[in-house]
Scaffold this active site. Structure first.
Site, PDB file in Angstrom:
ATOM      1  N   GLU A 111       0.831  -1.208   0.000  1.00  0.00           N
ATOM      2  CA  GLU A 111       0.000   0.000   0.000  1.00  0.00           C
ATOM      3  C   GLU A 111       0.863   1.255   0.000  1.00  0.00           C
ATOM      4  O   GLU A 111       0.503   2.263  -0.627  1.00  0.00           O
ATOM      5  CB  GLU A 111      -0.934  -0.027   1.209  1.00  0.00           C
ATOM      6  CG  GLU A 111      -2.002  -1.117   1.109  1.00  0.00           C
ATOM      7  CD  GLU A 111      -2.842  -1.243   2.358  1.00  0.00           C
ATOM      8  OE1 GLU A 111      -4.051  -0.950   2.304  1.00  0.00           O
ATOM      9  OE2 GLU A 111      -2.288  -1.641   3.409  1.00  0.00           O
ATOM     10  N   GLU A 131      -3.827  -9.352   4.026  1.00  0.00           N
ATOM     11  CA  GLU A 131      -4.463  -9.021   5.301  1.00  0.00           C
ATOM     12  C   GLU A 131      -5.580  -9.989   5.675  1.00  0.00           C
ATOM     13  O   GLU A 131      -5.760 -10.321   6.858  1.00  0.00           O
ATOM     14  CB  GLU A 131      -5.010  -7.589   5.266  1.00  0.00           C
ATOM     15  CG  GLU A 131      -3.964  -6.495   5.412  1.00  0.00           C
ATOM     16  CD  GLU A 131      -3.280  -6.130   4.102  1.00  0.00           C
ATOM     17  OE1 GLU A 131      -2.536  -5.137   4.086  1.00  0.00           O
ATOM     18  OE2 GLU A 131      -3.499  -6.846   3.096  1.00  0.00           O
TER      19      GLU A 131
END
Length: 258
Positions: A111, A131
């Site tokens: 990210e 995640e």
């Protein structure tokens, strides 16, 4: 600020930020987040710094995301006001930032790279948003930026499974700009040099206009761009005079940034 978890070097107009936790695959603990927030604050406010590169130390990892060991013992491990690594929610950053991904870019590390304007990857780089495998979600922009870059189905294929993508596939998918066999920092510096050859005000106006146009129609963006402060600063600058003048005189422009 004395940095413990990152290193910051200034090379002329270029800021180089290096994550310095190779023993943890450059995963970010609370201190690293705070230091990156400070480093990007300085870069954003320094009129003499025009381009930044962020990379990781060591040969294995760019950034493995949050330090999950710290998060397991401290459920309140958060991120700074401007997001993961002090960058993923810094929506007013109009200066270009290049990610030199020298290895693993997982979770928040991916990210962080997605929040940059250009991604240069070493041939051994690996990207993933895993995640969901640890009971979390890509809350630092991965669920928003990745679909805008590679499309819904491809991004869902990564987000819902956490599958890993190598550098060559990242290039094919479109979120990587270049894959290099040699020194990724050498390639990143080359890209930075090409940007630094342009007017910094033109670069910032371009980034501001492009990013703001993502959420509106073309017609609205074309109308609104004339009111952007970065566009007005560019049009009213000495550089806007210097560029055409240098072209007509068949010489390199001397940018002053105002």
């Amino acid at each position: 600020m004395n940095y413990q978890f990152i290193d910051v070097k200034l090379e002329g107009r270029l800021t180089i930020i290096t994550l310095q936790r190779p023993e943890s695959h450059n995963a970010l603990n609370f201190g690293a987040h705070e230091e990156l927030q400070h480093a990007f604050d300085n870069f954003a406010s320094d009129s003499e710094q025009w381009v930044a590169i962020i990379t990781g130390s060591g040969a294995k990892a760019f950034c493995a995301g949050h330090d999950l060991k710290q998060q397991a013992s401290d459920a309140n491990l958060g991120t700074p006001a401007n997001g993961f690594g002090g960058l993923t929610s810094r929506f007013d950053m109009n200066k270009p930032v290049i990610a030199a991904v020298n290895g693993v870019a997982m979770g928040g590390g991916f990210e962080l790279a997605l929040a940059c304007d250009i991604i240069i990857a070493s041939h051994n780089a690996v990207f993933a948003l895993p995640e969901a495998k640890v009971g979390l979600a890509a809350l630092a922009g991965g669920m928003q930026r990745l679909p805008s870059l590679i499309g819904l189905k491809r991004s869902m294929g990564m987000l819902l499974t956490g599958r890993q993508v190598n550098a060559s596939e990242g290039l094919q998918l479109g979120f990587v700009n270049e894959v290099v066999e040699g020194d990724v920092m050498e390639a990143a510096r080359r890209w930075a040099s090409d940007i630094l050859a342009c007017s910094p005000l033109s670069v910032r106006a371009t980034k501001a206009a492009v990013m703001r146009s993502l959420d509106v129609s073309v017609s609205q963006a074309l109308t609104e761009q004339w009111g952007y402060p970065q566009v007005q600063e560019m049009l009213n600058s000495q550089d806007a005079i210097e560029g055409p003048k240098a072209f007509s005189e068949k010489r390199l422009p001397m940018w002053v940034g105002h």
